[in-house]
Design a protein around this motif. Sequence first.
Motif, mmCIF file in Angstrom:
data_model
loop_
_atom_site.group_PDB
_atom_site.id
_atom_site.type_symbol
_atom_site.label_atom_id
_atom_site.label_comp_id
_atom_site.label_asym_id
_atom_site.label_seq_id
_atom_site.Cartn_x
_atom_site.Cartn_y
_atom_site.Cartn_z
ATOM 1 N N HIS A 1 39.791 34.000 47.382
ATOM 2 C CA HIS A 1 38.494 33.323 47.339
ATOM 3 C C HIS A 1 37.719 33.698 46.078
ATOM 4 O O HIS A 1 37.872 34.795 45.540
ATOM 5 N N GLU A 2 36.885 32.771 45.635
ATOM 6 C CA GLU A 2 35.993 33.023 44.501
ATOM 7 C C GLU A 2 34.812 33.868 44.988
ATOM 8 O O GLU A 2 34.109 33.473 45.929
ATOM 9 N N VAL A 3 34.609 35.010 44.355
ATOM 10 C CA VAL A 3 33.618 35.970 44.841
ATOM 11 C C VAL A 3 32.763 36.468 43.679
ATOM 12 O O VAL A 3 33.284 36.789 42.604
ATOM 13 N N ALA B 1 34.066 42.263 49.597
ATOM 14 C CA ALA B 1 34.472 41.606 48.350
ATOM 15 C C ALA B 1 35.964 41.775 48.105
ATOM 16 O O ALA B 1 36.656 40.826 47.680
ATOM 17 N N TRP B 2 36.480 42.982 48.352
ATOM 18 C CA TRP B 2 37.919 43.229 48.180
ATOM 19 C C TRP B 2 38.731 42.318 49.092
ATOM 20 O O TRP B 2 39.705 41.679 48.651
ATOM 21 N N ALA C 1 38.413 38.578 47.866
ATOM 22 C CA ALA C 1 39.126 38.335 46.609
ATOM 23 C C ALA C 1 40.636 38.405 46.810
ATOM 24 O O ALA C 1 41.390 37.600 46.233
ATOM 25 N N SER C 2 41.091 39.340 47.640
ATOM 26 C CA SER C 2 42.531 39.466 47.862
ATOM 27 C C SER C 2 43.098 38.267 48.610
ATOM 28 O O SER C 2 44.303 38.006 48.542
ATOM 29 N N ALA D 1 37.217 38.635 41.177
ATOM 30 C CA ALA D 1 35.803 38.719 41.544
ATOM 31 C C ALA D 1 34.951 39.053 40.325
ATOM 32 O O ALA D 1 35.394 39.753 39.405
ATOM 33 N N GLU E 1 41.354 40.914 41.211
ATOM 34 C CA GLU E 1 41.743 39.656 41.866
ATOM 35 C C GLU E 1 40.832 38.500 41.470
ATOM 36 O O GLU E 1 40.943 37.410 42.023
ATOM 37 N N SER F 1 28.918 30.012 42.851
ATOM 38 C CA SER F 1 30.015 30.792 43.390
ATOM 39 C C SER F 1 30.280 30.360 44.823
ATOM 40 O O SER F 1 29.364 29.959 45.544
ATOM 41 N N ALA G 1 38.913 44.199 43.774
ATOM 42 C CA ALA G 1 38.309 42.878 43.875
ATOM 43 C C ALA G 1 38.215 42.211 42.507
ATOM 44 O O ALA G 1 38.554 41.028 42.337
#
Length: 383
Positions: A27-29, A19-20, A23-24, A159, A157, A4, A154
Amino acid sequence: MTVSKYVVVGAGLAGAATAWQLASQGHEVTILERSVPANHAGSSHGSARIFRYAYPEDFYTRLVVESKVGWDELARLSGKQLITPTGAVDYGSTRQPERLASVLAANGVEHELLSADEARSRWSQIAFDTNVLWHPGAGVIDAETTVTAMVDLAVAEGAQLETGWEVSALRPSGKAYTVHSADGRQLEAENIIVSAGGWLPDLLGNLSLPEAFLAQVPRIHVRQEQAYHFPYKDGSPEPAENWPTFIHKREGIQTYGLPGGRDAEWRGQKVAEYNGGKILPSASAQDGRIDPANRQRVIDYVKEYLPGLVPEPYAETTCLFTNTPTEDFIIDKAENITVVSPCSGHGAKFAPLIGQFAADLATGAAPVPEEFRVGVRSQPATH
C-alpha cells in the motif's frame, strides 16, 4: 497538494508498526511525525520496556504469544536484536502468581511457581514477600531500535516519512480527507490512521469523527510517569542479565523494574511505580519534572525490597503513559479514520500485532478483537 492512499499520524511503536504492515502489503503510505520517530517527548523512546507473557487474562497472554511471531519476523528482517532475554518474576499480595501460572499453562508458556525462599535462593538481590511466578521467556524491549527498524522497513517498501509534521486537524474533502499541519501545510489522503499517543486528547475533536463514535471513545488519561535508575551494589549479581524483570503488586500499589540497558549506561536497574505520575490533559502539558514524594517512595522501596541495588538513583526520567480506564487498547474505525491505541503502559510488547490489527482494519482485510472497539469494555483492568 500531495495525495496519499494511507496516512499514518505518529511514528511511535504503534504507528511505525502500522506503517510497516501497510507498506509491506504494497500500500501507498505516508507517515506524519510531529518530531522524529521515537522522540523523547513521546512514549516509544529509549531501550527499556518489559516484554512478558504473564497476564491474569487469557486474552492478553494469547496475544503476546501471537505478537512474538511478529517480533521474530521483525528481528529477522532488520537483523537487529530487539528483545534481550532476562526472564520475569511476578509476586506480591495482589499479583496472584498462581492465577498467572494457570493462564501461562493454558497457553503453553514455560513457567515455574516458586516459594519466596526458593526465589530468594536464585535472586538474592530481591526480597520476595510471597510466592513467585517465574517465566524465562520474558525480556527487555529496545523501543527506540524497534521503531527505527519498522520505519526503515516501511520506507524500504516505498513509504514516505515526513518529520516535523505536526497534525492539527482533518477535514473531509470529497471522498478523502485534507490533513492540516500546525504550520499551515496540507496533505490529502483517502484513509487516515491516527496513532498519536499522548497527543490524542488534543486531536480527537479535530478529526472529523462522527459524534456517535466520539461519544463511545473511553476517557483517556495521560500520565507523566517517573522512573529512576539505581546502580548495582558491589558483589551483587552482574551484569544485568542476572536480573529478571519484575512486577511486585501490593494492595493499592504496583512497582516494576527491569535492566536499564542503554538508558542506564548498562550499569543499573530501572525502577518505577506503575501509574504513579500526575495526570495531564495531554502530552503537550508535560513538564519533565520529578515529584520529590514519588522519588522518595521509590527510594524507600529499593531499600526494603531490592537489597542488590544502591538506594541512590544516579539518573531519573519522565515518560508518558496514555491510559484507558480498563487499560485495554483502542483500535477502531469510523468511516475512513482508524484510531489506534492509547496503550496504558503495557502496549509495547504488542507492537507488531497492533500494527497488523490496525492495518487490517484500515484496509478492510480483517476485523480486530471486540475488546479493542470503543465502548465495549467497561470493567476495571487487572493487567
